[in-house]
Structure formats: C-alpha cells, structure tokens
Design an enzyme around this catalytic site. Structure first.
Site, mmCIF file in Angstrom:
data_model
loop_
_atom_site.group_PDB
_atom_site.id
_atom_site.type_symbol
_atom_site.label_atom_id
_atom_site.label_comp_id
_atom_site.label_asym_id
_atom_site.label_seq_id
_atom_site.Cartn_x
_atom_site.Cartn_y
_atom_site.Cartn_z
ATOM 1 N N HIS A 1 0.494 0.160 -13.866
ATOM 2 C CA HIS A 1 0.726 1.609 -13.826
ATOM 3 C C HIS A 1 0.211 2.200 -12.507
ATOM 4 C CE1 HIS A 1 1.255 5.423 -16.483
ATOM 5 N NE2 HIS A 1 1.689 5.616 -15.239
ATOM 6 N N GLU B 1 -1.006 0.832 -23.090
ATOM 7 C CA GLU B 1 -1.793 0.511 -21.884
ATOM 8 C C GLU B 1 -3.292 0.659 -22.153
ATOM 9 O OE1 GLU B 1 -0.412 3.007 -18.699
ATOM 10 O OE2 GLU B 1 1.667 2.399 -18.972
ATOM 11 N N ARG C 1 7.593 5.850 -18.705
ATOM 12 C CA ARG C 1 6.553 5.710 -19.715
ATOM 13 C C ARG C 1 6.894 4.513 -20.592
ATOM 14 N NH1 ARG C 1 4.004 8.455 -16.989
ATOM 15 N NH2 ARG C 1 2.878 10.383 -17.433
ATOM 16 N N GLY D 1 16.169 13.069 -12.062
ATOM 17 C CA GLY D 1 15.387 14.215 -11.628
ATOM 18 C C GLY D 1 14.935 14.012 -10.197
ATOM 19 N N ARG D 2 13.775 14.569 -9.863
ATOM 20 C CA ARG D 2 13.285 14.468 -8.491
ATOM 21 C C ARG D 2 13.076 13.017 -8.072
ATOM 22 N NH1 ARG D 2 10.131 18.638 -10.818
ATOM 23 N NH2 ARG D 2 10.328 20.697 -9.833
ATOM 24 N N ASP E 1 6.054 -1.120 -14.786
ATOM 25 C CA ASP E 1 4.807 -0.503 -14.334
ATOM 26 C C ASP E 1 4.089 0.187 -15.484
ATOM 27 O OD1 ASP E 1 2.905 0.293 -12.338
ATOM 28 O OD2 ASP E 1 3.793 2.298 -12.327
#
Length: 321
Positions: A278, A260, A231, A152-153, A255
C-alpha cells in the site's frame, strides 16, 4: 491564549504527527482504554487529523461534542463515517490532486512488472538460474488494450501514461464522461471482456464492495492482468485467489488488500502476482504535498470555517459543486 485541541487518530506518519503537535494542543487516540481517554479529553477536541486507514467511526464522532472538522490525510475517506459527520455538521476534507501522479505511476509500474515478469526475472538472476538458460519470453504493455475502472483524477493521469505507451484505453464509470476520448463500457464485465489488462481506480466503500467479482475476472480471462491500486474491498479477494490458482486469470499487481497488512498466503506463493505494501502515494514529494494540504485544511477551518478541499459530499451539500 490556549491552542485548539486536535485529536490524532493513528496510524499517521511521524512527520504529520509532529507537525500537528507543533501547531496545536495535540492528543493521540490510544489503542486501549479509549472510553476512559475520551471521557477525560473528548470535550476538548475540536478537530481530528487522520490518515485514510485510521478509523473515524460514528462512536468516536459521537464522543467528541465540540468536534467541527476532520482533516483526512489521503484522497480516499472510506475510513470515516461521513453520514455521521455530516449529520452533525462536521466538515470533512481530503487531499485530492496532489497524489494523482504518484498513484498513476504505481499503477503503471505494477502493470509493467506483471506483464514483463520483472520480479520473477530479478529472482531468476539472484538465484543463479541464468547460468542454466535464458528467461522465458514475457507479455508486453505497449500496444495492448487497458481498461480503467474509475476514470477520475487518478484514472485520467494513468490514461495519459498508457497512451504514451501506445495502449488503447477504455473505461467504465457509473456514467459516461462527455470530455474524454476513450471508449466507454457499460459495466465492469463489459470493460474486462474487451481489454488485456484491467486497472482498478474506484473509491472504496459500500457502493464499490466486490465490484470486481468472479464474473469480471472470468471476463478478463486467462491471459488477462488485474491491477488494483484502489482499495482491497473493491476486489473479491477469494474470487481473485481462485482465478489465479486455477489459471482463469493470467496475473495481478496489487497495492491494496482486503485485510491490510495481512496478505493471503495464496497470493504470496504465486509468481504471477506482484505485491506492494500500500505505497501508491508513497513518495517524498507526494507525501509532503499531502501533509501540507491536510494542515492547510485544518488551519483554514479553524480560521474561518472553510476548507481548501472539502470531500465531494460536503461540497455538494454546501452548493459548491
């Protein structure tokens, strides 16, 4: 004239928290006593501001009869029960585009850190071990093959950076993209089998849960590196730990995590893993842009019922995409 009442769902940054309070009658959703709080204030709330880790579930949505907009501070929005919101006709926005560069930069930094063993080399110097001999040779990113799971982007921003490093880029999406020069793999396993490193950039949610499973990790192999800036739910964390401990995977740069901020002790014990808290979009420039876009979406909806950046599900439903 009274100002609109906006509910702030924690955690959100202090800057966004204060900015919402300056513009609106703002309330903070408490950790305890929520039922009593919502019974007292829920009927006043017309909008929610949240981050992409602040849960906006169906029960919360149902407790706010006048809720019309949810402005999410983040590109991911699996923290929001989107079907429950759309069923009520509630508008939902996110913050795409403005964080692409920062997150792509984080992915590249993690890949370089794992391949060149940057963190281990730093400890090597700090602990005085250089006096005992040189640091071992490492792998290299330049000229390697990198697969992007989710072009994606952010994935495209990363691909541009990888090309500058002389990498051969390939990708997997649910569908082949017609306008990219990179090789397409029909499945995550096929993608992993043909690359040296795999970077995960897909959205979270039920549709991508454990998309990177044991089969994908085994296809990546004992010299392979996994980078996840998407994620934690996208990667089977138990399978990842086992693959790293058993030497079936060469290394990982992470990350994000399944639970979390709790990170498995097995991961923190491994020198082959680089861990970040993160912070993929965590630059001053990017967070300021995300904050502005979150506030702009909220102000736009309150003014005329439109959003600057509606989530794709909303844009598609309204015929805008």
């Amino acid at each position: 004239m009274s100002r609109p009442t906006i509910l702030r769902v924690p955690p959100i940054s202090p800057q966004l928290h204060d900015a919402v309070g300056e513009r609106y009658d703002a309330l903070d959703l408490p950790d305890e006593g929520r039922d009593r709080f919502l019974a007292e204030h829920g009927a006043d709330v017309v909008g929610i501001v949240c981050s992409n880790v602040g849960s906006v579930d169906a029960d919360l949505i149902a407790s706010l009869p006048r809720l019309g907009v949810i402005a999410n501070h983040g590109v991911g929005y699996d923290n929001i029960d989107v079907p429950a919101a759309l069923e009520r006709g509630i508008a939902v926005s996110n913050t795409p585009d403005v964080l692409d560069d920062a997150v792509a930069e984080t992915a590249l930094a993690l890949l370089l850190a794992v391949r060149r063993q940057v963190v281990a080399a730093d400890r090597f110097v700090r602990e005085g071990r250089w006096l005992e001999g040189g640091f071992p040779l490492t792998g290299q990113v330049a000229g390697s093959r990198v697969g992007i799971l989710g072009l994606g982007r952010i994935g495209r921003a990363l691909a541009t950076r990888l090309e500058a490093c002389g990498c051969t880029v390939s990708y997997h999406n649910r569908h082949r993209l017609p306008d990219v020069p990179y090789s397409y793999a029909a499945s995550p396993v096929e993608l992993a089998a043909g690359v040296d490193s795999l970077v995960v950039v897909v959205p979270g949610g039920a549709g991508t849960a454990a998309l990177v499973d044991g089969a994908v990790l085994d296809a990546l192999g004992p010299d392979g590196v996994l980078v996840n800036i998407a994620r934690g739910s996208v990667v089977d964390e138990a399978a990842l730990v086992a693959a790293l401990q058993e030497g079936r995977l060469g290394g990982a740069g992470l990350d994000v995590y399944a639970d979390e901020p709790r990170v498995p002790a097995e991961l923190t014990a491994l020198d082959t893993v680089v861990l970040l808290p993160h912070v993929g979009s965590g630059t001053h420039v990017t967070r300021a842009a995300m904050r502005r876009l979150t506030l702009d979406n909220l102000a736009s909806w309150l003014a005329d019922g439109t959003l600057r950046t509606p989530i794709p599900e909303l844009a598609t439903r309204d015929g805008d995409a």
